[in-house]
Design a protein around this motif. Structure first.
Motif, PDB file in Angstrom:
ATOM      1  N   UNK A  14       0.791  -1.236   0.000  1.00  0.00           N
ATOM      2  CA  UNK A  14       0.000   0.000   0.000  1.00  0.00           C
ATOM      3  C   UNK A  14       0.821   1.284   0.000  1.00  0.00           C
ATOM      4  N   UNK A  15       2.112   1.216   0.240  1.00  0.00           N
ATOM      5  CA  UNK A  15       2.932   2.415   0.356  1.00  0.00           C
ATOM      6  C   UNK A  15       3.625   2.777  -0.943  1.00  0.00           C
ATOM      7  N   UNK A  16       4.577   3.681  -0.813  1.00  0.00           N
ATOM      8  CA  UNK A  16       5.349   4.136  -1.962  1.00  0.00           C
ATOM      9  C   UNK A  16       6.819   4.183  -1.560  1.00  0.00           C
ATOM     10  N   UNK A  17       7.703   3.752  -2.461  1.00  0.00           N
ATOM     11  CA  UNK A  17       9.140   3.764  -2.227  1.00  0.00           C
ATOM     12  C   UNK A  17       9.787   4.692  -3.261  1.00  0.00           C
ATOM     13  N   UNK A  18      10.537   5.685  -2.793  1.00  0.00           N
ATOM     14  CA  UNK A  18      11.269   6.600  -3.673  1.00  0.00           C
ATOM     15  C   UNK A  18      12.761   6.409  -3.438  1.00  0.00           C
ATOM     16  N   UNK A  19      13.537   6.526  -4.516  1.00  0.00           N
ATOM     17  CA  UNK A  19      14.989   6.383  -4.425  1.00  0.00           C
ATOM     18  C   UNK A  19      15.634   7.580  -5.111  1.00  0.00           C
ATOM     19  N   UNK A  20      16.645   8.153  -4.458  1.00  0.00           N
ATOM     20  CA  UNK A  20      17.393   9.276  -5.029  1.00  0.00           C
ATOM     21  C   UNK A  20      18.882   9.034  -4.786  1.00  0.00           C
ATOM     22  N   UNK A  21      19.716   9.605  -5.653  1.00  0.00           N
ATOM     23  CA  UNK A  21      21.166   9.458  -5.525  1.00  0.00           C
ATOM     24  C   UNK A  21      21.818  10.838  -5.466  1.00  0.00           C
ATOM     25  N   UNK A  22      22.953  10.898  -4.775  1.00  0.00           N
ATOM     26  CA  UNK A  22      23.728  12.126  -4.666  1.00  0.00           C
ATOM     27  C   UNK A  22      25.195  11.768  -4.862  1.00  0.00           C
ATOM     28  N   UNK A  23      25.852  12.448  -5.788  1.00  0.00           N
ATOM     29  CA  UNK A  23      27.257  12.199  -6.068  1.00  0.00           C
ATOM     30  C   UNK A  23      28.113  13.241  -5.365  1.00  0.00           C
ATOM     31  N   UNK A  48      30.328  16.180  -4.471  1.00  0.00           N
ATOM     32  CA  UNK A  48      30.448  17.474  -5.138  1.00  0.00           C
ATOM     33  C   UNK A  48      29.129  18.040  -5.627  1.00  0.00           C
ATOM     34  N   UNK A  49      28.067  17.246  -5.562  1.00  0.00           N
ATOM     35  CA  UNK A  49      26.750  17.721  -5.999  1.00  0.00           C
ATOM     36  C   UNK A  49      25.996  18.260  -4.798  1.00  0.00           C
ATOM     37  N   UNK A  50      25.191  19.285  -5.023  1.00  0.00           N
ATOM     38  CA  UNK A  50      24.413  19.853  -3.925  1.00  0.00           C
ATOM     39  C   UNK A  50      22.942  19.450  -4.000  1.00  0.00           C
ATOM     40  N   UNK A  51      22.644  18.382  -4.787  1.00  0.00           N
ATOM     41  CA  UNK A  51      21.253  17.959  -4.941  1.00  0.00           C
ATOM     42  C   UNK A  51      21.172  16.445  -5.078  1.00  0.00           C
ATOM     43  N   UNK A  52      20.066  15.900  -4.636  1.00  0.00           N
ATOM     44  CA  UNK A  52      19.739  14.500  -4.890  1.00  0.00           C
ATOM     45  C   UNK A  52      18.964  14.422  -6.196  1.00  0.00           C
ATOM     46  N   UNK A  53      19.258  13.409  -6.994  1.00  0.00           N
ATOM     47  CA  UNK A  53      18.556  13.166  -8.251  1.00  0.00           C
ATOM     48  C   UNK A  53      17.635  11.972  -8.064  1.00  0.00           C
ATOM     49  N   UNK A  54      16.359  12.171  -8.341  1.00  0.00           N
ATOM     50  CA  UNK A  54      15.397  11.072  -8.263  1.00  0.00           C
ATOM     51  C   UNK A  54      15.676  10.083  -9.388  1.00  0.00           C
ATOM     52  N   UNK A  55      15.521   8.799  -9.100  1.00  0.00           N
ATOM     53  CA  UNK A  55      15.641   7.820 -10.174  1.00  0.00           C
ATOM     54  C   UNK A  55      14.294   7.128 -10.341  1.00  0.00           C
ATOM     55  N   UNK A  56      13.937   6.734 -11.574  1.00  0.00           N
ATOM     56  CA  UNK A  56      14.819   6.537 -12.722  1.00  0.00           C
ATOM     57  C   UNK A  56      15.254   7.862 -13.336  1.00  0.00           C
ATOM     58  N   UNK A  57      16.507   7.830 -13.834  1.00  0.00           N
ATOM     59  CA  UNK A  57      17.068   9.010 -14.464  1.00  0.00           C
ATOM     60  C   UNK A  57      18.378   8.635 -15.156  1.00  0.00           C
ATOM     61  N   UNK A  58      18.758   9.416 -16.154  1.00  0.00           N
ATOM     62  CA  UNK A  58      20.067   9.252 -16.774  1.00  0.00           C
ATOM     63  C   UNK A  58      20.971  10.342 -16.208  1.00  0.00           C
ATOM     64  N   UNK A  59      22.082   9.917 -15.584  1.00  0.00           N
ATOM     65  CA  UNK A  59      22.982  10.846 -14.899  1.00  0.00           C
ATOM     66  C   UNK A  59      24.420  10.462 -15.237  1.00  0.00           C
ATOM     67  N   UNK A  60      25.196  11.406 -15.730  1.00  0.00           N
ATOM     68  CA  UNK A  60      26.625  11.188 -15.997  1.00  0.00           C
ATOM     69  C   UNK A  60      26.891   9.918 -16.806  1.00  0.00           C
ATOM     70  N   UNK A  61      26.107   9.681 -17.837  1.00  0.00           N
ATOM     71  CA  UNK A  61      26.362   8.546 -18.718  1.00  0.00           C
ATOM     72  C   UNK A  61      25.871   7.206 -18.228  1.00  0.00           C
ATOM     73  N   UNK A  62      25.071   7.197 -17.150  1.00  0.00           N
ATOM     74  CA  UNK A  62      24.479   5.961 -16.646  1.00  0.00           C
ATOM     75  C   UNK A  62      22.963   6.128 -16.542  1.00  0.00           C
TER      76      UNK A  62
END
Length: 78
Positions: A11-20, A22-36
């Motif tokens: 019944x819930x929701x799962x969100x995933x984000x990545x932070x590299x 030197x970056x000042x932000x989390x990027x939600x995935x799915x996403x294309x980031x730095x060639x991946x």
């Protein structure tokens, strides 16, 4: 992830984000980031994160990253 129980799975929701570094932000995935191309899936107690090299160059492992996983309560929509 012991908190990812049957109730969140059903019944819930799962969100995933990545932070590299030197970056000042989390990027939600799915996403294309730095060639991946990043994606994820989950089951009870587990979250899996995938990175596919789409740069067209010699495949390389992605850089180290911090992962943020958020479990959100929700109501089943049916």
């Amino acid at each position: 992830m012991k908190n990812l129980d049957e109730q969140y799975y059903e019944d819930g929701h799962v969100s995933v984000a990545v932070n590299f570094a030197g970056s000042d932000a989390y990027e939600m995935i799915p996403s294309e980031i730095f060639g991946h191309d990043y994606s994820s899936n989950y089951s009870i107690g587990k979250v899996r994160i995938f990175a596919k090299d789409v740069s067209g160059l010699t495949p390389q492992a992605p850089d180290d990253m911090a992962i943020k996983i958020v479990l959100t309560d929700a109501e089943i929509g049916n």
